[in-house]
Design a protein around this motif. Structure first.
Motif, mmCIF file in Angstrom:
data_model
loop_
_atom_site.group_PDB
_atom_site.id
_atom_site.type_symbol
_atom_site.label_atom_id
_atom_site.label_comp_id
_atom_site.label_asym_id
_atom_site.label_seq_id
_atom_site.Cartn_x
_atom_site.Cartn_y
_atom_site.Cartn_z
ATOM 1 N N ALA A 12 0.838 -1.198 0.000
ATOM 2 C CA ALA A 12 0.000 0.000 0.000
ATOM 3 C C ALA A 12 0.875 1.251 0.000
ATOM 4 N N TRP A 13 1.937 1.257 0.806
ATOM 5 C CA TRP A 13 2.833 2.419 0.843
ATOM 6 C C TRP A 13 3.621 2.553 -0.458
ATOM 7 N N LEU A 14 4.131 1.442 -0.967
ATOM 8 C CA LEU A 14 4.903 1.494 -2.215
ATOM 9 C C LEU A 14 4.062 2.093 -3.343
ATOM 10 N N ARG A 15 2.786 1.800 -3.370
ATOM 11 C CA ARG A 15 1.900 2.391 -4.395
ATOM 12 C C ARG A 15 1.876 3.916 -4.283
ATOM 13 N N THR A 16 1.968 4.433 -3.053
ATOM 14 C CA THR A 16 1.862 5.888 -2.862
ATOM 15 C C THR A 16 3.108 6.641 -3.295
ATOM 16 N N ILE A 17 4.237 5.970 -3.450
ATOM 17 C CA ILE A 17 5.490 6.675 -3.762
ATOM 18 C C ILE A 17 5.882 6.562 -5.230
#
Length: 138
Positions: free
Chosen positions: A131-136
């Motif tokens: 989920a975090w990797l998608r945001t960056i």
């Protein structure tokens, strides 16, 4: 599909985390960023650019994780990323399954959905990291 101001339909995965209807992720990006900084930044860098302090000693240099989608035609490679983290797609440079933190990332209590709708079982920590990797993504 639900319509109206402020209304969002949600799907709930086995891990209890919610995602908007039509989304392919189940996870908490805030928790994922914390996990990343503790478990991944030493190799991949605090900015996820592949420039962590351990990068120079690795046989295969860590990937720039901010360009995953760009390197895959604009689509986030959910299956590949998840399999790389949980060890289904091992990486030689780690010397063992990735991550080297072992059992912390094990488990199959969360269902992620690929863009094609295929279910993928994984652990809550991996769902949070994804989920975090998608945001960056750049």
């Amino acid at each position: 599909m639900m319509r109206g101001i402020g209304m969002v339909a949600v799907l709930v995965g086995l891990g209890g985390m919610a995602c908007a209807e039509g989304e392919t992720q189940v996870g908490d990006a805030v928790a994922g960023e914390s996990l990343y900084q503790v478990h991944c930044a030493v190799c991949h860098g605090t900015k996820a650019d592949g420039r962590g302090p351990m990068a120079p000693v690795l046989l295969v240099q860590p990937a720039d994780l901010t360009t995953l989608a760009a390197r895959h035609g604009g689509a986030f490679p959910l299956e590949r990323v998840t399999a790389r983290i949980d060890g289904r797609d091992p990486l030689v440079s780690h010397g063992s399954d990735m991550p080297i933190y072992g059992q912390f990332f094990e488990g199959r209590d969360v269902t992620l959905r690929t863009d094609a709708g295929q279910p993928m079982l994984t652990s809550q920590p991996i769902a949070d990291l994804v989920a975090w990797l998608r945001t960056i993504q750049q």
